[in-house]
Design a protein around this motif. Structure first.
Motif, PDB file in Angstrom:
ATOM      1  N   LYS A 298       0.832  -1.205   0.000  1.00 58.43           N
ATOM      2  CA  LYS A 298       0.000   0.000   0.000  1.00 58.43           C
ATOM      3  C   LYS A 298       0.873   1.264   0.000  1.00 58.43           C
ATOM      4  N   VAL A 299       1.924   1.255   0.805  1.00 55.67           N
ATOM      5  CA  VAL A 299       2.829   2.398   0.857  1.00 55.67           C
ATOM      6  C   VAL A 299       3.535   2.580  -0.483  1.00 55.67           C
ATOM      7  N   PHE A 300       3.985   1.481  -1.077  1.00 53.69           N
ATOM      8  CA  PHE A 300       4.708   1.576  -2.347  1.00 53.69           C
ATOM      9  C   PHE A 300       3.820   2.046  -3.497  1.00 53.69           C
ATOM     10  N   ALA A 301       2.536   1.752  -3.429  1.00 47.26           N
ATOM     11  CA  ALA A 301       1.610   2.255  -4.453  1.00 47.26           C
ATOM     12  C   ALA A 301       1.580   3.784  -4.418  1.00 47.26           C
ATOM     13  N   ARG A 302       1.596   4.339  -3.212  1.00 46.19           N
ATOM     14  CA  ARG A 302       1.597   5.792  -3.075  1.00 46.19           C
ATOM     15  C   ARG A 302       2.955   6.375  -3.481  1.00 46.19           C
ATOM     16  N   VAL A 303       4.018   5.679  -3.156  1.00 45.15           N
ATOM     17  CA  VAL A 303       5.346   6.138  -3.559  1.00 45.15           C
ATOM     18  C   VAL A 303       5.426   6.196  -5.080  1.00 45.15           C
ATOM     19  N   ASP A 304       4.910   5.166  -5.739  1.00 51.37           N
ATOM     20  CA  ASP A 304       4.937   5.106  -7.205  1.00 51.37           C
ATOM     21  C   ASP A 304       4.202   6.302  -7.807  1.00 51.37           C
ATOM     22  N   GLU A 305       3.182   6.759  -7.115  1.00 51.89           N
ATOM     23  CA  GLU A 305       2.376   7.881  -7.603  1.00 51.89           C
ATOM     24  C   GLU A 305       3.109   9.215  -7.462  1.00 51.89           C
ATOM     25  N   HIS A 306       3.904   9.379  -6.394  1.00 55.38           N
ATOM     26  CA  HIS A 306       4.471  10.702  -6.080  1.00 55.38           C
ATOM     27  C   HIS A 306       5.971  10.842  -6.359  1.00 55.38           C
ATOM     28  N   ARG A 307       6.708   9.762  -6.469  1.00 49.01           N
ATOM     29  CA  ARG A 307       8.157   9.874  -6.661  1.00 49.01           C
ATOM     30  C   ARG A 307       8.473  10.501  -8.014  1.00 49.01           C
ATOM     31  N   LYS A 308       9.607  11.168  -8.089  1.00 48.59           N
ATOM     32  CA  LYS A 308      10.033  11.706  -9.377  1.00 48.59           C
ATOM     33  C   LYS A 308      10.695  10.589 -10.179  1.00 48.59           C
ATOM     34  N   PRO A 309      10.637  10.635 -11.494  1.00 51.41           N
ATOM     35  CA  PRO A 309      11.258   9.602 -12.318  1.00 51.41           C
ATOM     36  C   PRO A 309      12.750   9.481 -12.010  1.00 51.41           C
ATOM     37  N   GLY A 310      13.210   8.270 -11.859  1.00 55.60           N
ATOM     38  CA  GLY A 310      14.626   8.034 -11.573  1.00 55.60           C
ATOM     39  C   GLY A 310      14.972   7.994 -10.108  1.00 55.60           C
ATOM     40  N   ALA A 311      14.051   8.436  -9.232  1.00 64.55           N
ATOM     41  CA  ALA A 311      14.328   8.383  -7.798  1.00 64.55           C
ATOM     42  C   ALA A 311      14.428   6.925  -7.355  1.00 64.55           C
ATOM     43  N   ILE A 312      15.395   6.638  -6.504  1.00 65.44           N
ATOM     44  CA  ILE A 312      15.598   5.269  -6.020  1.00 65.44           C
ATOM     45  C   ILE A 312      14.683   5.019  -4.832  1.00 65.44           C
ATOM     46  N   VAL A 313      14.068   3.849  -4.820  1.00 67.21           N
ATOM     47  CA  VAL A 313      13.188   3.445  -3.721  1.00 67.21           C
ATOM     48  C   VAL A 313      13.755   2.180  -3.091  1.00 67.21           C
ATOM     49  N   THR A 314      13.857   2.160  -1.764  1.00 65.31           N
ATOM     50  CA  THR A 314      14.366   0.957  -1.095  1.00 65.31           C
ATOM     51  C   THR A 314      13.488   0.608   0.100  1.00 65.31           C
ATOM     52  N   SER A 315      13.606  -0.641   0.508  1.00 66.36           N
ATOM     53  CA  SER A 315      12.920  -1.115   1.711  1.00 66.36           C
ATOM     54  C   SER A 315      13.953  -1.578   2.712  1.00 66.36           C
ATOM     55  N   ASN A 316      13.684  -1.332   3.979  1.00 64.42           N
ATOM     56  CA  ASN A 316      14.552  -1.811   5.057  1.00 64.42           C
ATOM     57  C   ASN A 316      14.076  -3.165   5.584  1.00 64.42           C
ATOM     58  N   THR A 317      13.266  -3.865   4.792  1.00 64.09           N
ATOM     59  CA  THR A 317      12.758  -5.159   5.234  1.00 64.09           C
ATOM     60  C   THR A 317      13.893  -6.081   5.644  1.00 64.09           C
ATOM     61  N   SER A 318      13.598  -6.955   6.581  1.00 69.48           N
ATOM     62  CA  SER A 318      14.605  -7.927   7.009  1.00 69.48           C
ATOM     63  C   SER A 318      14.377  -9.278   6.360  1.00 69.48           C
ATOM     64  N   GLY A 319      13.448  -9.353   5.400  1.00 74.94           N
ATOM     65  CA  GLY A 319      13.286 -10.664   4.778  1.00 74.94           C
ATOM     66  C   GLY A 319      12.122 -10.839   3.827  1.00 74.94           C
ATOM     67  N   LEU A 320      11.233  -9.834   3.691  1.00 76.24           N
ATOM     68  CA  LEU A 320      10.119  -9.974   2.746  1.00 76.24           C
ATOM     69  C   LEU A 320      10.656  -9.920   1.314  1.00 76.24           C
ATOM     70  N   SER A 321       9.990 -10.635   0.425  1.00 75.26           N
ATOM     71  CA  SER A 321      10.510 -10.770  -0.936  1.00 75.26           C
ATOM     72  C   SER A 321      10.333  -9.488  -1.739  1.00 75.26           C
ATOM     73  N   ILE A 322      11.322  -9.192  -2.567  1.00 72.72           N
ATOM     74  CA  ILE A 322      11.257  -8.032  -3.442  1.00 72.72           C
ATOM     75  C   ILE A 322      10.143  -8.204  -4.462  1.00 72.72           C
ATOM     76  N   ARG A 323      10.009  -9.414  -4.966  1.00 71.84           N
ATOM     77  CA  ARG A 323       8.957  -9.660  -5.957  1.00 71.84           C
ATOM     78  C   ARG A 323       7.586  -9.322  -5.379  1.00 71.84           C
ATOM     79  N   GLY A 324       7.342  -9.712  -4.137  1.00 71.95           N
ATOM     80  CA  GLY A 324       6.048  -9.422  -3.509  1.00 71.95           C
ATOM     81  C   GLY A 324       5.853  -7.936  -3.255  1.00 71.95           C
ATOM     82  N   MET A 325       6.905  -7.249  -2.798  1.00 75.82           N
ATOM     83  CA  MET A 325       6.778  -5.826  -2.470  1.00 75.82           C
ATOM     84  C   MET A 325       6.563  -4.962  -3.716  1.00 75.82           C
TER      85      MET A 325
END
Length: 797
Positions: free
Chosen positions: A112-139
């Protein structure tokens, strides 16, 4: 895409989110930290006010200023952290080059958070997660192509400032240049040690580290060992931090530890040792009872009282879940290793024992080594990433494969066979091919066994990494004594390295400082003073000073102090630039050496102070002059300036034995100047210092002029004496401390001078030396020195 990261958005302001924002601020990177609007307002509360809507994020920011250990280098850098909330301020992430998500470990929430990030981030901005183990494919499911190409995992470890590890994990579509940018930013800007993991549960460090802790808990029951016995075995004796196993679990929090272990058990259905990750019954009972460690006040340890009613740290009996006094732990194997400084020899010594502790340590250690070997290439491509992950993320002195080398690869394999422990097949193949160690040295380069090619490969390192070991392999030694070595760093720069115990200053080092100036002025262009050790210098050699004072060898003490003063002065006024490169403990004489150069390039994690007051002395190697010069020097000869506030600052800094807990704070105190450099990555320190020396030489270095001081003399001393008298009357200082303070005041106010008569640097040094010698003769000072020598900390009275 973004190649320069100048502003960062941190989404989530919990322990990790605020810690990341704090360390960004330490590195000079502004951030905006967002969190949710509080969901349950109090009756009558204005829910439209920013104070309410930003409460979570702003509350976390304010908490940073109170936390211990401090997440910020200095409170001043906290101004770089802005706060806001997800509802009102999310669009502001469009101003950011990097967006780090640090919300709850819940896939649905993250999506849900990443959907909003996708909407507001500028093109080329890097997005990362501090997850300790959730899959990148799922996120990243459902996200735009540009989002997925610019997405990765940046897994920081807590506490962010102090834990060096940053695990980077790429997704299937992540652009290579994104990983390059994150690597450069993490290593060169934030000072982190970079490890590349795979998109697997708990990545590298937590996978191996949690396995090791769970295996330890499993085997401790079989060996019938107590909590304190286990921590004694798997502490410094085995190259692990003092927090060992169970104190570490208390610090992390048992609920967090259980969550990570359960995540392994639930998702690693293919793991041949999955059952090791099953939570032991006693741990689950602790969590159910709220015994979560430091956060709840009790875990495997808690504060309490011993049988005599004195305050004590009690330990848990895992069979009864009751607390009791810790028992004295004694094992012959640990005793044999106690005096062994080299960690490789120490680990081998413990494992060579034949008592219960040695057998336990061997069983757990060999199990962890074999498990780590079987995880390649599942969690990492090579042994270097695994070893670095454990050193930087769990504080081990040696990673698994470095430990294996210390034991002996073939010897360990033979014991594994006897104990029924199976390593990965590639290890046996390596030995069969004739290679008997995972690491080796080829010329001046470190190499490791590369599994895919079955051949040596160079350990990858940044070009800015420079270590004394590299100089030694290149046969660049100019001169060596028992306490110090002079190295040729090339490009016209020499390195003076101390290597006494704790790099304490003694006659040998002082003589080498003089020799270094002689050699450098004749044949070189600049000097760096530094080393690879954990600590730059913890101060003077207290043992030799105490023995000289006890036996009345005043001439010897005066010669040593005078020689040290002049060595620091020679560094200051040398015809070639001198750059000091402190790190770790920079105390007493170490602080004086640091301030004695022409410039400082300090490791960010430097703990700097003139602490002599705590042992009944004042600085004796020029420290009073140096700090006064740093704080008051630019105005010292100007009659328009009142010296009183400057003298007060210096007096309190020395008199309270203040220790700056970062290089940034050392700037504020005055130990470092505003134009001195700071290296966040300690591996770059010597290289950065060398470059500073080269730059100064290339710019036409000229030594500074001597500073002249206008000081108040007896009238100023009388003011300090009145303050000290009042403090003594109110019980704030002892009579002995009043004497020390009076001696310090005499030096700082210039002795028998007048406010209009300039005082030279040599006059201040003479006053300092006289005061130091007189204090050495004080019985109370000798008691303090003896207490410090015996207990490792100042006497409080």
């Amino acid at each position: 895409m973004t190649t320069q990261i100048r502003k960062v958005a941190v989404l989530g302001s919990g322990v990790m989110g605020s810690g990341i924002a704090a360390h960004l601020a330490n590195a000079g990177i502004p951030s905006i930290m967002l969190d949710i609007v509080p969901p349950n307002p109090k009756e009558g509360e204005d829910t439209t006010a920013k104070r309410f809507r930003n409460r979570f994020a702003e509350g976390s920011r304010k908490a940073l200023f109170k936390q211990k250990p401090a997440p910020l280098f200095t409170p001043a850098v906290g101004d770089l952290i802005e706060t806001g909330n997800f509802e009102d301020d999310f669009a502001r992430i469009a101003d950011c080059d990097l967006i780090i998500e640090v919300v709850k470990e819940d896939m649905a929430i993250k999506q849900k958070v990443f959907a909003r990030v996708d909407e507001h981030r500028k093109p080329g901005a890097i997005v990362t997660s501090n997850t300790s183990g959730l899959s990148i494919r799922g996120m990243t499911e459902g996200r735009s192509d540009d989002f997925r190409k610019h997405f990765a995992v940046t897994h920081f470890f807590n506490p962010v400032r102090y834990m060096r590890l940053l695990e980077l994990v790429a997704g299937e579509e992540t652009l290579p240049e994104v990983m390059q940018t994150l690597h450069r930013f993490g290593e060169e800007v934030l000072g982190k040690g970079i490890v590349y993991g795979k998109d697997t549960t708990n990545f590298i460090a937590n996978r191996i580290g949690v396995y090791g802790m769970m295996k330890t808990m499993q085997e401790m029951q079989a060996f019938e060992l107590s909590v304190e016995e286990v921590d004694k075995v798997f502490g410094p004796a085995m190259g692990r931090p003092k927090s060992a196993v169970f104190r570490t679990a208390d610090l992390v929090g048992l609920d967090t530890f259980v969550h990570v272990a359960n995540n392994c058990y639930d998702t690693l259905t293919h793991d041949e040792e999955r059952e090791v990750f099953r939570i032991p019954a006693f741990v689950q009972s602790m969590v159910d009872k709220g015994m979560l460690g430091s956060k709840s006040g009790q875990g495997f340890y808690r504060k309490g009282k011993d049988a005599d009613g004195k305050k004590a740290i009690l330990s848990l009996d895992i069979r009864t879940l009751e607390y009791g006094p810790q028992k004295k732990v004694r094992f012959d194997s640990l005793g044999a290793a106690r005096g062994v400084e080299d960690v490789r020899e120490r680990v081998a010594t413990v494992l060579q024992g034949d008592d219960k502790a040695a057998r336990f340590a061997e069983k757990v250690t060999l199990s962890v080594l074999a498990y780590a070997s079987r995880r390649i290439p599942e969690i990492a491509d090579d042994i270097v990433n695994v070893d670095r992950g454990m050193r930087w993320g769990f504080g081990w002195d040696l990673g698994p494969f470095e430990t294996w080398d210390a034991i002996g690869v073939e010897k360990a394999l033979a014991r594994m066979d006897e104990l029924g422990i199976e390593p990965a097949g590639w290890v046996r193949e390596m030995v069969s091919s004739g290679r008997t160690s995972f690491y080796a040295v080829d010329g001046i380069e470190d190499t490791f066994f590369d599994i895919p090619s079955s051949s040596p490969a160079v350990v990858p390192e940044n070009d800015r990494v420079l270590r004394v070991a590299h100089l030694g392999r290149g046969e660049r030694k100019i001169k060596e004594t028992f306490g110090a070595t002079l190295w040729d760093m090339q490009d016209g720069i020499v390195l003076l390295e101390f290597h006494t115990k704790m790099n304490s200053i003694d006659d040998d080092i002082i003589a080498m400082m003089h020799d270094t100036v002689d050699i450098a002025e004749k044949d070189f262009r600049g000097i760096v003073i530094g080393n690879d050790a954990t600590n730059f210098s913890a101060g003077a050699n207290i043992m030799s000073l105490l023995m000289a004072a006890k036996t009345g060898q005043w001439d010897a003490i005066e010669k040593m102090i005078g020689g040290f003063q002049q060595a620091n002065q020679r560094m200051r006024f040398s015809s070639v630039p001198v750059v000091t490169a402190p790190r770790g403990l920079v105390l007493g004489g170490g602080c004086e050496v640091t301030m004695g150069g022409n410039a400082v390039q300090a490791a960010a994690e430097s703990y700097v102070g003139l602490v002599e007051f705590g042992v009944g002395l004042i600085p004796g190697g020029g420290g009073n002059l140096q700090l006064l010069r740093n704080v008051y020097g630019p105005f010292a000869a100007d009659k328009e300036f009142d010296p009183s506030p400057f003298l007060k600052k210096v007096f309190l800094t020395i008199g309270m034995a203040k220790v700056a807990t970062s290089a940034e704070e050392a700037r504020e105190v005055g130990f470092l100047g505003p134009d001195n450099g700071i290296s966040l990555n300690g591996d770059f320190l010597l290289s950065d210092a060398k470059e500073r020396a080269i730059g100064m030489a290339n710019a036409g270095f000229r030594p500074p002029r001597e500073t002249k001081f206008l000081l108040p003399g007896p009238s100023g001393k009388a003011t300090f004496d009145m303050v000290l008298y009042d403090m003594a009357q109110n019980g704030q200082v002892t009579e002995h401390e009043r004497v020390i303070g009076g001696k310090l005041a005499t030096v700082l106010t210039g002795g028998q001078t007048s406010p209009s008569t300039p005082v030279s640097e040599q006059q201040l040094l003479d006053l300092e030396r006289e005061a130091f010698l007189s204090l050495c003769g004080e019985e109370k000072t000798q008691e303090r020195l003896a207490h410090m020598l015996q207990n490792g900390k100042p006497l409080r009275n």
